[in-house]
Enzyme design. Structure first.
Site, short mmCIF file in Angstrom:
data_model
loop_
_atom_site.label_atom_id
_atom_site.label_comp_id
_atom_site.label_asym_id
_atom_site.label_seq_id
_atom_site.Cartn_x
_atom_site.Cartn_y
_atom_site.Cartn_z
N ASP A 175 5.22 -4.62 10.05
CA ASP A 175 6.23 -4.03 10.94
C ASP A 175 6.35 -4.80 12.25
O ASP A 175 7.45 -5.01 12.76
CB ASP A 175 5.88 -2.57 11.24
CG ASP A 175 6.20 -1.64 10.07
OD1 ASP A 175 6.85 -2.10 9.12
OD2 ASP A 175 5.79 -0.47 10.12
N THR A 195 -1.70 7.23 0.15
CA THR A 195 -3.04 7.02 -0.42
C THR A 195 -3.70 5.71 0.02
O THR A 195 -4.90 5.52 -0.18
CB THR A 195 -2.96 6.99 -1.95
OG1 THR A 195 -2.14 5.86 -2.33
CG2 THR A 195 -2.33 8.27 -2.50
N ASP A 201 0.46 -1.99 12.34
CA ASP A 201 1.03 -2.46 11.08
C ASP A 201 1.56 -3.88 11.25
O ASP A 201 2.56 -4.10 11.93
CB ASP A 201 2.15 -1.51 10.63
CG ASP A 201 2.60 -1.83 9.21
OD1 ASP A 201 2.98 -2.99 8.95
OD2 ASP A 201 2.55 -0.94 8.35
N ARG A 254 0.85 -1.20 0.00
CA ARG A 254 0.00 0.00 0.00
C ARG A 254 0.88 1.24 0.00
O ARG A 254 1.86 1.31 0.74
CB ARG A 254 -0.86 0.05 1.27
CG ARG A 254 -1.88 -1.02 1.37
CD ARG A 254 -3.00 -0.70 2.34
NE ARG A 254 -2.65 -0.01 3.56
CZ ARG A 254 -3.53 0.39 4.47
NH1 ARG A 254 -4.81 0.18 4.28
NH2 ARG A 254 -3.14 1.00 5.56
C1 PRP Z 1 -0.86 -4.68 4.56
C2 PRP Z 1 -1.54 -6.03 4.70
C3 PRP Z 1 -2.38 -6.13 3.46
C4 PRP Z 1 -2.77 -4.68 3.23
C5 PRP Z 1 -4.19 -4.50 3.67
O1 PRP Z 1 0.23 -4.77 3.72
O2 PRP Z 1 -0.65 -7.09 4.84
O3 PRP Z 1 -1.68 -6.64 2.35
O4 PRP Z 1 -1.90 -3.87 4.03
O5 PRP Z 1 -4.64 -3.23 3.39
P1 PRP Z 1 -5.78 -2.93 2.31
O6 PRP Z 1 -6.88 -3.90 2.60
O7 PRP Z 1 -6.15 -1.51 2.61
O8 PRP Z 1 -5.20 -3.10 0.95
P2 PRP Z 1 1.19 -3.53 3.39
O9 PRP Z 1 0.75 -2.84 2.15
O10 PRP Z 1 1.32 -2.67 4.62
O11 PRP Z 1 2.55 -4.24 3.05
P3 PRP Z 1 3.51 -5.20 3.92
O12 PRP Z 1 2.79 -6.50 4.08
O13 PRP Z 1 4.71 -5.30 3.06
O14 PRP Z 1 3.77 -4.53 5.24
N1 URA Z 2 -2.21 -3.00 7.07
C1 URA Z 2 -1.83 -3.26 8.34
O1 URA Z 2 -0.78 -3.86 8.57
N2 URA Z 2 -2.63 -2.83 9.34
C2 URA Z 2 -3.78 -2.18 9.12
O2 URA Z 2 -4.47 -1.84 10.09
C3 URA Z 2 -4.16 -1.93 7.80
C4 URA Z 2 -3.37 -2.36 6.79
#
Ligand code: PRP
Ligand code: URA
Length: 206
Positions: free
Chosen positions: A201, A106, A198, A102
């Site tokens: 993280d 945005t 997150d 993400r």
């Molecule tokens: C997080 C999570 C999902 C997404 C969900 O990933 O693991 O893939 O956000 O959010 P959405 O439903 O609004 O799309 P992120 O993009 O933070 O990446 P990461 O797993 O690399 O931390």
């Molecule tokens: N991705 C995350 O890791 N946490 C949230 O709450 C939303 C998206």
């Protein structure tokens, strides 16, 4: 689409510890593993199997063996935190990957990597992503699965928001969602409330 919100006292105990901001990342990883075991058990409950026999040390026993082609597709990076549990329970599963991220400003997902079997028409496909927030990532992954002719799609998540569920229902009407928690909503940055922060993280101590 069916949504299955798991309800089990051991799951609630584990979720309480996972959500806790004071849980360190090594514990967080282990708790995510345990919850993923429960989600995998629930999501695979109706997989087809065939009758067979094995020889025990004493006699012949009637058994059932899994007869489905199962493909697990974790969404990088947070979905990797669910893959070990899935493979521990379904060691014969094939694995594909979507790398989705993400945008921090945005909250719109973009795809930076994909390595998924080309033909999923005969498979039970399990998308693994712990957070279903806006649903943008899940909808993008579901589109990638549709291009590969996946007909039986199950989405395993740890925390889902109503907005994400609605988006996924629209994008993939035939899919089933299994989640450990259905939370209240999203904040201005599109984080799930109350959520757990997150996930990536916290999983990787970043
Ligand atoms: C997080 C999570 C999902 C997404 C969900 O990933 O693991 O893939 O956000 O959010 P959405 O439903 O609004 O799309 P992120 O993009 O933070 O990446 P990461 O797993 O690399 O931390
Ligand atoms: N991705 C995350 O890791 N946490 C949230 O709450 C939303 C998206």
């Amino acid at each position: 689409m069916g949504i299955h919100v798991l309800d089990h006292p051991l799951l609630h105990e584990t979720m309480a510890r996972l959500r806790d901001r004071d849980t360190p990342c090594d514990d967080f990883r282990m708790l995510a593993y345990r919850i993923s075991l429960l989600l995998t058990l629930e999501g695979t409950r109706d997989l087809p199997s065939v009758e067979g026999t094995v020889e025990t040390p004493l006699e012949t026993a009637a058994v059932r063996r899994l007869s489905a082609r199962v493909v697990a597709v974790p969404v990088l990076r947070a979905g990797l935190g669910m893959l070990g549990a899935f493979l521990d329970l379904v060691p014969s599963a094939q694995v594909g990957y979507f790398g989705l991220e993400r945008d921090e400003a945005t909250a719109v997902a973009r795809c930076y990597y994909e390595k998924v079997p080309a033909d999923l028409s005969d498979a039970f496909v399990f998308l693994l992503d712990p957070m279903l927030a806006t649903g943008g990532s899940a909808a993008m992954a579901a589109e990638g699965l549709r291009e590969r002719r996946a007909g039986r799609v199950r989405f395993l998540s740890i925390v889902a928001a109503p907005e994400g569920v609605a988006r996924l229902v629209e994008a993939a009407p035939g899919a089933e969602i299994f989640t450990a928690a259905l939370d209240r909503g999203l904040d201005e940055q599109k984080y799930i409330l109350p959520g757990l922060g997150d996930f990536g993280d916290r999983l990787y101590c970043t």
